[in-house]
Design a protein around this motif. Structure first.
Motif, PDB file in Angstrom:
ATOM      1  N   LYS A 136       0.897  -1.418   0.034  1.00 21.56           N
ATOM      2  CA  LYS A 136       0.092  -0.038  -0.057  1.00 21.56           C
ATOM      3  C   LYS A 136       0.979   1.339  -0.015  1.00 21.56           C
ATOM      4  N   HIS A 137       0.240   2.367  -0.236  1.00 22.48           N
ATOM      5  CA  HIS A 137       0.950   3.567  -0.465  1.00 22.48           C
ATOM      6  C   HIS A 137       1.187   4.279   0.891  1.00 22.48           C
ATOM      7  N   ARG A 138       2.349   4.788   1.282  1.00 25.29           N
ATOM      8  CA  ARG A 138       2.535   5.030   2.686  1.00 25.29           C
ATOM      9  C   ARG A 138       1.741   6.286   2.937  1.00 25.29           C
ATOM     10  N   ILE A 139       1.414   7.166   1.943  1.00 26.72           N
ATOM     11  CA  ILE A 139       0.696   8.368   2.242  1.00 26.72           C
ATOM     12  C   ILE A 139      -0.862   8.493   1.488  1.00 26.72           C
ATOM     13  N   TYR A 140      -0.874   8.138   0.584  1.00 26.07           N
ATOM     14  CA  TYR A 140      -1.962   8.048  -0.361  1.00 26.07           C
ATOM     15  C   TYR A 140      -2.988   6.715  -0.123  1.00 26.07           C
ATOM     16  N   PRO A 141      -4.339   6.845  -0.274  1.00 25.61           N
ATOM     17  CA  PRO A 141      -5.188   5.624   0.113  1.00 25.61           C
ATOM     18  C   PRO A 141      -5.296   4.671  -1.073  1.00 25.61           C
ATOM     19  N   PHE A 142      -4.285   4.096  -1.310  1.00 30.14           N
ATOM     20  CA  PHE A 142      -4.394   3.006  -2.424  1.00 30.14           C
ATOM     21  C   PHE A 142      -3.355   1.657  -2.010  1.00 30.14           C
ATOM     22  N   ARG A 143      -3.807   0.534  -2.666  1.00 34.92           N
ATOM     23  CA  ARG A 143      -3.177  -0.548  -2.624  1.00 34.92           C
ATOM     24  C   ARG A 143      -2.934  -1.407  -3.746  1.00 34.92           C
ATOM     25  N   THR A 165      15.623   1.266 -11.420  1.00 37.70           N
ATOM     26  CA  THR A 165      15.472   2.730 -10.896  1.00 37.70           C
ATOM     27  C   THR A 165      14.467   3.247 -11.920  1.00 37.70           C
ATOM     28  N   PHE A 166      14.162   4.539 -11.806  1.00 37.88           N
ATOM     29  CA  PHE A 166      12.969   5.248 -12.345  1.00 37.88           C
ATOM     30  C   PHE A 166      13.150   4.964 -14.027  1.00 37.88           C
ATOM     31  N   ASN A 167      11.978   4.533 -14.504  1.00 39.55           N
ATOM     32  CA  ASN A 167      12.097   4.310 -15.785  1.00 39.55           C
ATOM     33  C   ASN A 167      10.591   4.697 -16.456  1.00 39.55           C
ATOM     34  N   ASN A 168      10.318   6.035 -16.374  1.00 42.70           N
ATOM     35  CA  ASN A 168       9.046   6.368 -16.943  1.00 42.70           C
ATOM     36  C   ASN A 168       9.446   7.629 -17.575  1.00 42.70           C
ATOM     37  N   THR A 169       8.273   8.357 -18.243  1.00 42.83           N
ATOM     38  CA  THR A 169       8.668   9.675 -18.975  1.00 42.83           C
ATOM     39  C   THR A 169       8.964  10.517 -18.014  1.00 42.83           C
ATOM     40  N   GLU A 170       9.668  11.652 -18.692  1.00 41.67           N
ATOM     41  CA  GLU A 170       9.972  13.102 -18.072  1.00 41.67           C
ATOM     42  C   GLU A 170       8.626  13.681 -17.554  1.00 41.67           C
ATOM     43  N   GLU A 171       7.553  13.824 -18.488  1.00 36.15           N
ATOM     44  CA  GLU A 171       6.214  14.429 -18.203  1.00 36.15           C
ATOM     45  C   GLU A 171       5.642  13.709 -17.145  1.00 36.15           C
ATOM     46  N   TRP A 172       5.691  12.375 -16.960  1.00 39.52           N
ATOM     47  CA  TRP A 172       5.234  11.868 -15.463  1.00 39.52           C
ATOM     48  C   TRP A 172       5.791  12.109 -14.233  1.00 39.52           C
ATOM     49  N   TRP A 173       7.305  12.114 -14.507  1.00 39.07           N
ATOM     50  CA  TRP A 173       8.414  12.878 -13.364  1.00 39.07           C
ATOM     51  C   TRP A 173       7.920  14.266 -12.972  1.00 39.07           C
ATOM     52  N   ASN A 174       7.630  15.192 -13.974  1.00 39.87           N
ATOM     53  CA  ASN A 174       7.644  16.520 -13.546  1.00 39.87           C
ATOM     54  C   ASN A 174       5.951  16.854 -13.211  1.00 39.87           C
ATOM     55  N   GLN A 232      16.153   4.466  -7.340  1.00 38.56           N
ATOM     56  CA  GLN A 232      15.738   3.349  -6.369  1.00 38.56           C
ATOM     57  C   GLN A 232      14.710   2.530  -7.194  1.00 38.56           C
ATOM     58  N   PRO A 233      14.331   1.540  -6.431  1.00 41.76           N
ATOM     59  CA  PRO A 233      13.408   0.602  -7.207  1.00 41.76           C
ATOM     60  C   PRO A 233      12.015   1.501  -7.372  1.00 41.76           C
ATOM     61  N   PHE A 234      11.380   1.106  -8.755  1.00 39.29           N
ATOM     62  CA  PHE A 234      10.087   1.595  -8.874  1.00 39.29           C
ATOM     63  C   PHE A 234       9.353   0.416  -9.305  1.00 39.29           C
ATOM     64  N   TYR A 235       7.904   0.592  -8.738  1.00 41.79           N
ATOM     65  CA  TYR A 235       7.171  -0.926  -8.917  1.00 41.79           C
ATOM     66  C   TYR A 235       5.818  -0.349  -9.763  1.00 41.79           C
ATOM     67  N   VAL A 286      -3.643   0.990 -12.967  1.00 43.29           N
ATOM     68  CA  VAL A 286      -2.163   0.542 -12.956  1.00 43.29           C
ATOM     69  C   VAL A 286      -1.221   1.728 -12.226  1.00 43.29           C
ATOM     70  N   ALA A 287      -0.654   1.538 -11.334  1.00 46.91           N
ATOM     71  CA  ALA A 287       0.234   2.535 -10.603  1.00 46.91           C
ATOM     72  C   ALA A 287       1.838   2.297 -10.789  1.00 46.91           C
ATOM     73  N   TYR A 288       2.418   3.239 -10.703  1.00 43.19           N
ATOM     74  CA  TYR A 288       4.102   3.396 -10.716  1.00 43.19           C
ATOM     75  C   TYR A 288       4.439   3.982  -9.486  1.00 43.19           C
ATOM     76  N   VAL A 289       5.066   3.231  -8.635  1.00 50.84           N
ATOM     77  CA  VAL A 289       5.333   3.946  -7.387  1.00 50.84           C
ATOM     78  C   VAL A 289       6.694   3.361  -6.951  1.00 50.84           C
ATOM     79  N   SER A 290       7.423   4.619  -6.230  1.00 52.90           N
ATOM     80  CA  SER A 290       8.957   4.506  -5.910  1.00 52.90           C
ATOM     81  C   SER A 290       8.766   3.677  -4.665  1.00 52.90           C
ATOM     82  N   GLU A 291      10.006   2.813  -4.398  1.00 54.49           N
ATOM     83  CA  GLU A 291      10.036   1.964  -3.275  1.00 54.49           C
ATOM     84  C   GLU A 291       9.640   2.777  -1.844  1.00 54.49           C
TER      85      GLU A 291
END
Length: 107
Positions: free
Chosen positions: A13-20, A29-38, A50-53, A65-70
């Motif tokens: 589950k996300h440590r801040i936001y209410p989803f699992r 390591t991070f492997n998504n778009t710059e648009e997503w990052w920004n 760090q790993p991203f899941y 589908v979510a993309y979340v940092s460790e």
């Protein structure tokens, strides 16, 4: 390079936001778009190194589908099944509430 803390099939589950969700892929390591990052506010933007899941995720309202940092994940110990419609395509649910990837036939 760090070793991933969580594994494919683990419910987190996300440590801040209410989803699992259940992890179905890991990037070392991070492997998504710059648009997503920004799009992430700078004050809460995670480190890239760090790993991203990739998660089959859910909240009270929907599945996605979510993309979340460790750093933003913790184990989900509720034992509740994941209701995401793609779970059964990828995983077999185990008696303990964890998920095991289905065998894939290579043609």
């Amino acid at each position: 390079m760090r070793t991933a803390k969580f594994k494919i099939g683990q419910v987190v589950k996300h440590r801040i936001y209410p989803f699992r969700g259940v992890i179905f892929d890991v990037d070392p390591t991070f492997n998504n778009t710059e648009e997503w990052w920004n799009a992430i506010p700078e004050d809460v933007r995670p480190l890239r190194d760090q790993p991203f899941y990739h998660l089959l995720a859910e909240n009270e309202e929907t599945e996605y589908v979510a993309y979340v940092s460790e750093q933003n994940l913790v184990p989900d110990i509720t034992g509740e099944p994941i209701r995401h419609p793609q779970v059964d395509e990828i995983f077999e649910e185990q008696d303990d509430g964890s998920y095991l990837p289905r065998s894939v036939e290579i043609h």
